[in-house]
Design an enzyme around this catalytic site. Sequence first.
Site, PDB file in Angstrom:
ATOM      1  N   ASP A  94      20.965  -2.383 -22.943  1.00 37.08           N
ATOM      2  CA  ASP A  94      20.209  -1.894 -24.091  1.00 37.08           C
ATOM      3  C   ASP A  94      19.551  -3.069 -24.811  1.00 37.08           C
ATOM      4  OD1 ASP A  94      19.566   0.324 -26.041  1.00 37.08           O
ATOM      5  OD2 ASP A  94      20.457  -1.187 -27.361  1.00 37.08           O
ATOM      6  N   TYR A  99      15.392  -7.479 -31.308  1.00 33.73           N
ATOM      7  CA  TYR A  99      16.576  -8.330 -31.165  1.00 33.73           C
ATOM      8  C   TYR A  99      16.190  -9.791 -30.913  1.00 33.73           C
ATOM      9  CZ  TYR A  99      18.908  -3.780 -30.645  1.00 33.73           C
ATOM     10  OH  TYR A  99      19.352  -2.491 -30.829  1.00 33.73           O
ATOM     11  N   LYS A 128      12.956  -1.001 -26.931  1.00 34.26           N
ATOM     12  CA  LYS A 128      12.536  -0.157 -28.069  1.00 34.26           C
ATOM     13  C   LYS A 128      11.349  -0.787 -28.773  1.00 34.26           C
ATOM     14  CE  LYS A 128      17.492   0.434 -28.901  1.00 34.26           C
ATOM     15  NZ  LYS A 128      18.083  -0.891 -28.625  1.00 34.26           N
ATOM     16  N   HIS A 161      12.301   2.860 -32.092  1.00 38.15           N
ATOM     17  CA  HIS A 161      13.549   2.307 -32.640  1.00 38.15           C
ATOM     18  C   HIS A 161      14.004   3.036 -33.918  1.00 38.15           C
ATOM     19  CE1 HIS A 161      15.865  -1.767 -32.558  1.00 38.15           C
ATOM     20  NE2 HIS A 161      16.623  -0.828 -33.054  1.00 38.15           N
TER      21      HIS A 161
HETATM   22  N1  LIG Z   1      19.161   1.755 -32.111  1.00 33.28           N
HETATM   23  C1  LIG Z   1      19.624   1.063 -33.123  1.00 33.28           C
HETATM   24  O1  LIG Z   1      19.098   1.129 -34.267  1.00 33.28           O
HETATM   25  C2  LIG Z   1      20.817   0.182 -32.919  1.00 33.28           C
HETATM   26  C3  LIG Z   1      21.519  -0.301 -34.026  1.00 33.28           C
HETATM   27  C4  LIG Z   1      22.627  -1.107 -33.809  1.00 33.28           C
HETATM   28  C5  LIG Z   1      23.019  -1.419 -32.504  1.00 33.28           C
HETATM   29  N2  LIG Z   1      22.301  -0.962 -31.443  1.00 33.28           N
HETATM   30  C6  LIG Z   1      22.693  -1.291 -30.038  1.00 33.28           C
HETATM   31  O2  LIG Z   1      24.059  -0.967 -29.883  1.00 33.28           O
HETATM   32  C7  LIG Z   1      24.780  -2.100 -29.390  1.00 33.28           C
HETATM   33  C8  LIG Z   1      26.218  -2.043 -29.851  1.00 33.28           C
HETATM   34  O3  LIG Z   1      26.332  -1.987 -31.260  1.00 33.28           O
HETATM   35  P1  LIG Z   1      26.887  -3.191 -32.124  1.00 33.28           P
HETATM   36  O4  LIG Z   1      26.744  -4.430 -31.320  1.00 33.28           O
HETATM   37  O5  LIG Z   1      26.273  -3.166 -33.434  1.00 33.28           O
HETATM   38  O6  LIG Z   1      28.417  -2.798 -32.357  1.00 33.28           O
HETATM   39  P2  LIG Z   1      29.703  -2.617 -31.423  1.00 33.28           P
HETATM   40  O7  LIG Z   1      29.333  -2.610 -29.993  1.00 33.28           O
HETATM   41  O8  LIG Z   1      30.442  -1.461 -31.991  1.00 33.28           O
HETATM   42  O9  LIG Z   1      30.550  -3.911 -31.776  1.00 33.28           O
HETATM   43  C9  LIG Z   1      30.270  -5.184 -31.225  1.00 33.28           C
HETATM   44  C10 LIG Z   1      31.400  -6.107 -31.650  1.00 33.28           C
HETATM   45  O10 LIG Z   1      32.619  -5.659 -31.030  1.00 33.28           O
HETATM   46  C11 LIG Z   1      33.302  -6.755 -30.450  1.00 33.28           C
HETATM   47  N3  LIG Z   1      33.967  -6.231 -29.254  1.00 33.28           N
HETATM   48  C12 LIG Z   1      33.376  -5.774 -28.114  1.00 33.28           C
HETATM   49  N4  LIG Z   1      34.298  -5.330 -27.258  1.00 33.28           N
HETATM   50  C13 LIG Z   1      35.505  -5.510 -27.853  1.00 33.28           C
HETATM   51  C14 LIG Z   1      36.813  -5.234 -27.438  1.00 33.28           C
HETATM   52  N5  LIG Z   1      37.079  -4.675 -26.248  1.00 33.28           N
HETATM   53  N6  LIG Z   1      37.837  -5.551 -28.296  1.00 33.28           N
HETATM   54  C15 LIG Z   1      37.560  -6.119 -29.508  1.00 33.28           C
HETATM   55  N7  LIG Z   1      36.317  -6.393 -29.956  1.00 33.28           N
HETATM   56  C16 LIG Z   1      35.290  -6.081 -29.125  1.00 33.28           C
HETATM   57  C17 LIG Z   1      32.223  -7.762 -30.128  1.00 33.28           C
HETATM   58  O11 LIG Z   1      32.738  -9.070 -30.181  1.00 33.28           O
HETATM   59  P3  LIG Z   1      32.728 -10.031 -28.867  1.00 33.28           P
HETATM   60  O12 LIG Z   1      31.288 -10.303 -28.541  1.00 33.28           O
HETATM   61  O13 LIG Z   1      33.476 -11.235 -29.324  1.00 33.28           O
HETATM   62  O14 LIG Z   1      33.440  -9.273 -27.792  1.00 33.28           O
HETATM   63  C18 LIG Z   1      31.221  -7.556 -31.266  1.00 33.28           C
HETATM   64  O15 LIG Z   1      31.584  -8.328 -32.381  1.00 33.28           O
HETATM   65  C19 LIG Z   1      23.963  -3.278 -29.925  1.00 33.28           C
HETATM   66  O16 LIG Z   1      24.280  -4.482 -29.261  1.00 33.28           O
HETATM   67  C20 LIG Z   1      22.564  -2.776 -29.685  1.00 33.28           C
HETATM   68  O17 LIG Z   1      22.204  -2.939 -28.326  1.00 33.28           O
HETATM   69  C21 LIG Z   1      21.218  -0.144 -31.633  1.00 33.28           C
END
Ligand SMILES: NC(=O)c1ccc[n+]([C@@H]2O[C@H](COP(=O)([O-])OP(=O)(O)OC[C@H]3O[C@@H](n4cnc5c(N)ncnc54)[C@H](OP(=O)(O)O)[C@@H]3O)[C@@H](O)[C@H]2O)c1
Length: 363
Positions: A94, A99, A128, A161
């Site tokens: 994604d 980003y 996006k 987005h």
């Molecule tokens: N469409 C939109 O508006 C939108 C908005 C926000 C996000 N997104 C997309 O969604 C993706 C995911 O969302 P997000 O990155 O905000 O939040 P998330 O995936 O809920 O959380 C990411 C965090 O979780 C940690 N993590 C990952 N796996 C883990 C595990 N097994 N145990 C403990 N901690 C863990 C990671 O740290 P480490 O790296 O240290 O593992 C990182 O700090 C984004 O990267 C992006 O591609 C889209």
Amino acid sequence: MAEFTPPRSFASNNLLDSNRSCSPSGQLRKECSSAEVSEKAAIALISRLATTLTLNSGYRMPAIGYGTYSNSDSPSVMGEAVYKAVQVGYRHFDCAEAYKNEAAIGMGLERSFRDGLVERSELFITSKVWQTNHDPEHVVAACRNTLSNLKLTHVDLYLIHWPLAWEYTNVDCEPLVPKDNDGNVIMSTSGCSLQDTWRAMEKLVDEGLVKSIGVSNFSSTQLADLVSYARIKPAVNQIECHPYLPQNNCRKFCAMNEISVVSYAPLGRPGNLHEGDPKMMEDETIARIATEKEISPAQVLLQWQIEKGLAAIPKSTSQVHMEENLLIQNVLDTNDINSLDALTTRHRFCNKKWCYGCLVFDD
Ligand SMILES: NC(=O)c1ccc[n+]([C@@H]2O[C@H](COP(=O)([O-])OP(=O)(O)OC[C@H]3O[C@@H](n4cnc5c(N)ncnc54)[C@H](OP(=O)(O)O)[C@@H]3O)[C@@H](O)[C@H]2O)c1
């Protein structure tokens, strides 16, 4: 609000009966039989086989993808992480122009092709278009810019987005958030509607630059409007969704209209918490289920996604976490899912109030 489960035929997982797959079955067989496949990669492959969604466009999307947004890791770190993620077994990535790391990710992907880890046809890659690029001519330029950065001839999915248009800045979205002297976001004055933007998205499909199109952060009402005029229906709505924000209404609307839901922030963004944000992975119920089932809290949360027929895109730069997040084992029972559905904490981790100048969501 009653819990909602989509019809099985829509959120189905039979990988081998489609000829429009991002992971052709022949290739999967090749991977399965490869003597070089490590045990972990083999388990990841089996996991992936069991969890692939069919989009309304006919293409298939691995349900567990890899998120590439990070506010703490540099672009080069994310580029390396994408290479590592391909090695670990991820086939769905994604991305987004916002980003600001697509060029580095393009290098990571190119290296993974060059090193023979994977072929382009096995990957499902999303990007996006940002709010500053909603005018039709900017949509096309933004998509071409993303393709050039990612070093690809097409993306598998291209999303709007956010459902609002801001003043155009430049093709690289610099600055990302156009603001006036008082710090308020400058909304677009071009008169460009979401319908105009969608027509440009449809044209990208016609021109072969993208395979499927969709949206992100759209409410049911915005989707209902879009569906009323769309020549090509949105294949996906990417929204924040997890047990603290289960999105029952939106999920129900999406399922009724054959729109797949991709959940972002599925782990509750533990590395990017703000004042007042709860630590979802430390929730007592989630921790209890994790202990009982001998899996991690992250795996509990990701299995909840699979049980609901959703896709999810956790981000991680840690190899241990990457592997853990891909290994979704079918160990939660109905009681566990009911316990997760009964959680009463409600929280949106990604509300963007700080930058949007207007509230996108009602809560
Ligand atoms: N469409 C939109 O508006 C939108 C908005 C926000 C996000 N997104 C997309 O969604 C993706 C995911 O969302 P997000 O990155 O905000 O939040 P998330 O995936 O809920 O959380 C990411 C965090 O979780 C940690 N993590 C990952 N796996 C883990 C595990 N097994 N145990 C403990 N901690 C863990 C990671 O740290 P480490 O790296 O240290 O593992 C990182 O700090 C984004 O990267 C992006 O591609 C889209």
